[in-house]
Scaffold this active site. Structure first.
Site, mmCIF file in Angstrom:
data_model
loop_
_atom_site.group_PDB
_atom_site.id
_atom_site.type_symbol
_atom_site.label_atom_id
_atom_site.label_comp_id
_atom_site.label_asym_id
_atom_site.label_seq_id
_atom_site.Cartn_x
_atom_site.Cartn_y
_atom_site.Cartn_z
ATOM 1 N N ARG A 26 0.833 -1.208 0.000
ATOM 2 C CA ARG A 26 0.000 0.000 0.000
ATOM 3 C C ARG A 26 0.866 1.256 0.000
ATOM 4 O O ARG A 26 0.581 2.213 -0.723
ATOM 5 C CB ARG A 26 -0.942 -0.023 1.205
ATOM 6 C CG ARG A 26 -2.082 -1.056 0.997
ATOM 7 C CD ARG A 26 -2.560 -1.598 2.302
ATOM 8 N NE ARG A 26 -3.766 -2.401 2.169
ATOM 9 C CZ ARG A 26 -3.780 -3.715 1.931
ATOM 10 N NH1 ARG A 26 -2.667 -4.388 1.757
ATOM 11 N NH2 ARG A 26 -4.940 -4.372 1.853
ATOM 12 N N SER A 169 -12.803 -9.397 1.514
ATOM 13 C CA SER A 169 -11.456 -9.333 0.942
ATOM 14 C C SER A 169 -10.913 -7.918 1.011
ATOM 15 O O SER A 169 -11.466 -6.989 0.423
ATOM 16 C CB SER A 169 -11.471 -9.802 -0.519
ATOM 17 O OG SER A 169 -10.281 -9.382 -1.161
ATOM 18 N N GLN A 171 -8.179 -7.022 -0.292
ATOM 19 C CA GLN A 171 -7.609 -6.674 -1.604
ATOM 20 C C GLN A 171 -8.682 -6.043 -2.486
ATOM 21 O O GLN A 171 -8.435 -5.055 -3.176
ATOM 22 C CB GLN A 171 -7.026 -7.908 -2.286
ATOM 23 C CG GLN A 171 -5.786 -8.434 -1.582
ATOM 24 C CD GLN A 171 -5.268 -9.737 -2.169
ATOM 25 O OE1 GLN A 171 -5.897 -10.326 -3.049
ATOM 26 N NE2 GLN A 171 -4.137 -10.191 -1.672
ATOM 27 N N ASP A 317 -4.300 -16.016 6.536
ATOM 28 C CA ASP A 317 -2.903 -16.279 6.149
ATOM 29 C C ASP A 317 -2.166 -17.133 7.188
ATOM 30 O O ASP A 317 -1.107 -17.688 6.897
ATOM 31 C CB ASP A 317 -2.137 -14.960 5.966
ATOM 32 C CG ASP A 317 -2.632 -14.174 4.762
ATOM 33 O OD1 ASP A 317 -3.284 -14.768 3.877
ATOM 34 O OD2 ASP A 317 -2.370 -12.954 4.699
ATOM 35 N N LYS A 344 -5.768 -19.327 -2.677
ATOM 36 C CA LYS A 344 -4.543 -18.594 -2.318
ATOM 37 C C LYS A 344 -3.399 -19.040 -3.251
ATOM 38 O O LYS A 344 -3.657 -19.609 -4.295
ATOM 39 C CB LYS A 344 -4.213 -18.838 -0.843
ATOM 40 C CG LYS A 344 -5.247 -18.217 0.110
ATOM 41 C CD LYS A 344 -5.192 -16.712 0.070
ATOM 42 C CE LYS A 344 -6.209 -16.076 0.989
ATOM 43 N NZ LYS A 344 -6.296 -14.632 0.797
ATOM 44 N N ARG A 348 -4.621 -24.163 -0.420
ATOM 45 C CA ARG A 348 -3.940 -24.448 0.851
ATOM 46 C C ARG A 348 -4.616 -25.541 1.653
ATOM 47 O O ARG A 348 -3.969 -26.167 2.510
ATOM 48 C CB ARG A 348 -3.793 -23.156 1.675
ATOM 49 C CG ARG A 348 -2.678 -22.276 1.118
ATOM 50 C CD ARG A 348 -2.407 -21.047 1.952
ATOM 51 N NE ARG A 348 -1.283 -20.307 1.374
ATOM 52 C CZ ARG A 348 -1.082 -19.014 1.520
ATOM 53 N NH1 ARG A 348 -1.932 -18.283 2.246
ATOM 54 N NH2 ARG A 348 -0.031 -18.416 0.971
HETATM 55 C C1 S3P Z 1 -4.203 -9.130 1.811
HETATM 56 C C2 S3P Z 1 -5.471 -9.597 2.008
HETATM 57 C C3 S3P Z 1 -5.780 -11.022 2.134
HETATM 58 C C4 S3P Z 1 -4.540 -11.825 2.490
HETATM 59 C C5 S3P Z 1 -3.372 -11.488 1.614
HETATM 60 C C6 S3P Z 1 -3.025 -10.010 1.745
HETATM 61 C C7 S3P Z 1 -3.990 -7.681 1.666
HETATM 62 O O1 S3P Z 1 -6.283 -11.488 0.887
HETATM 63 O O2 S3P Z 1 -4.813 -13.207 2.408
HETATM 64 O O3 S3P Z 1 -2.234 -12.248 1.957
HETATM 65 O O4 S3P Z 1 -2.842 -7.224 1.712
HETATM 66 O O5 S3P Z 1 -4.989 -6.972 1.505
HETATM 67 P P1 S3P Z 1 -7.835 -11.301 0.467
HETATM 68 O O6 S3P Z 1 -8.086 -9.870 0.275
HETATM 69 O O7 S3P Z 1 -7.958 -12.103 -0.808
HETATM 70 O O8 S3P Z 1 -8.639 -11.873 1.577
#
Ligand code: S3P
Length: 430
Positions: A26, A169, A171, A317, A344, A348
């Site tokens: 970020r 999520s 992300q 994670d 993932k 996993r």
């Molecule tokens: C992350 C969000 C998670 C996590 C990933 C990093 C992030 O994924 O599993 O390792 O930095 O926003 P998701 O947004 O797919 O849940």
């Protein structure tokens, strides 16, 4: 590369951590589109965060590494919100889902077309979850079979949306918020359960027009971001491996310093304490809106338990290493609502199950659950990381409690988030 990991009586000493992977991504993206230079301290050394930096470089954002007081400092020369330039070729996100999904939000609003590619794992990961909201904002995105990388993003003028995330999520939330920086109007993102909020905190730190309420973030397009000095906390998801290492060995006393303790990431600590971990918080402070502290952990009898619902999402994670802990706990571990584990870096649920079985362990799995009996005796085995960093590290920790030395194949995968992992493990394991 194959690493051999031998059984250990315990882990000892003081451990520092690489910068948090999520926060590093970020900071790299946001400082790139901010005005002026930003100094970033403790930027993740992982390959994923290097992928983000090299994508930003291809978009015309220069960065340099230097050393200050013996520490590596990253300077990003921000180009301003409209300062990115047409890349000469495709952008390579490598193994990093965070890079491709979050950067897509920025690229959707650029006055040019970009193609994002990735490695053999990334090209199997679902992108429809970002394509749907971005298309609603006016973006034009093409993907292989409508959902997999490579993705080609033809930048457009975006308009704000009010979007309720169908999957929890961070992300996807971040992708929409980043696109919202460029959209006309106020973009609202609503999440079903709280996910990590590093994007929201970083946006506020850099001066975006953002309003936060529980599970709702609103960002107004058009505001400028201002570069500044930023410190990345140590990665709690990397700390998880050593926390579990201390718990499953008999004579451990370990201090882990500068751990990021953002409340959206600390479910791990609550779960471990709830299971009986002798875990203490020694010091805590706030930097750039993020909490940072030191942890002390000692060998403990771990009861095991059930992880489900919002808790599973909050420590998704950490499930690989918690699965190892579950097998060595008194009563075993049940993990429910973990379907996201299947999409993932590897599936996993499969890679945890296969490696636990290689060590003589047992468990049952369904599409979204893992049931791991406790008090298992693990033996020496050949572990297959399948190129997944968290699987390589989780089963290296399992090896500490096995009856003989384990060989970890494709151990170099650890470098995706934690290149120093094996050196540190060798330093602390006795
Ligand atoms: C992350 C969000 C998670 C996590 C990933 C990093 C992030 O994924 O599993 O390792 O930095 O926003 P998701 O947004 O797919 O849940």
């Amino acid at each position: 590369m194959t690493e051999q990991v031998s059984p250990a009586k315990g882990v000892h000493g003081v451990v520092g951590l690489p910068g948090d992977k999520s926060i590093s991504h970020r900071y790299a993206m946001l400082t790139a589109i901010a005005d002026g230079d930003s100094e970033i301290h403790n930027y993740s050394t992982g390959a994923d965060c290097r992928s983000t930096l090299s994508c930003m470089q291809s978009l015309g954002v220069r960065h340099t590494f230097s050393e200050k007081d013996g520490r590596r400092v990253l300077t990003v020369h921000g180009q301003g919100i409209h300062g990115l330039t047409v890349p000469a070729g495709t952008l390579d996100a490598g193994n990093s889902g965070s890079t491709i999904r979050m950067l897509a939000g920025i690229l959707a609003a650029q006055p040019f077309t970009t193609t994002l590619i990735g490695d053999e794992s990334l090209v199997k990961r679902p992108m429809r979850r970002i394509m749907t909201p971005l298309a609603e904002m006016g973006a034009r995105i093409e993907a292989t079979n409508g959902q997999f990388p490579p993705i080609t993003i033809q930048g457009s003028r975006l308009h704000a949306i009010d979007y309720s995330l169908p999957v929890a999520s961070a992300q996807v939330k971040s992708c929409v918020l980043l696109a919202g920086l460029y959209a006309s109007g106020e973009t609202i993102v609503r999440e079903p359960i709280t996910t990590r909020d590093h994007t929201e905190i970083a946006l506020r730190e850099l001066g975006a027009d953002i309003v936060l309420e529980p599970r709702v973030a609103r960002v107004r397009g058009g505001a400028k971001l201002q570069g500044k000095m930023l410190v990345v906390p140590g990665d709690i998801s990397s700390a998880a491996f050593f926390l579990v290492a201390a718990l499953i060995t008999k004579e451990s006393d370990l201090i882990i310093t500068n751990v990021g303790l953002n409340p959206t990431r600390t479910a791990l600590l609550d779960v471990l304490k709830g299971m009986g971990a002798d875990l203490r918080l020694l010091h805590i402070e706030q930097v750039n809106g993020e909490l940072i502290g030191n942890l002390q952990i000692k060998s403990s009898v771990i009861q095991g338990g059930v992880i489900e619902g919002a808790t599973t999402a909050a420590l998704i994670d950490e499930i690989p290493v918690l699965a190892v802990l579950g097998a060595l706990s008194k009563n075993g571990l049940i993990v429910r609502d973990a379907g996201e584990l299947r999409v993932k870096e590897t599936d996993r649920i499969e890679t945890i199950a296969a490696n636990l079985r290689r060590m003589g362990g047992t468990l049952t799995t369904t599409q979204d659950t893992l049931e791991i009996p406790g008090q298992q005796k693990l033996h020496a085995a050949e572990i297959q990381s399948c190129g997944d960093h968290r699987i390589a590290m989780a089963f290296s920790i399992a090896a500490l409690a096995a009856s003989g030395a384990c060989e970890i194949h494709e151990a170099e995968a650890a470098s995706v988030s934690y290149p120093e992992f094996y050196t540190t493990l060798r330093n602390i394991a006795r």
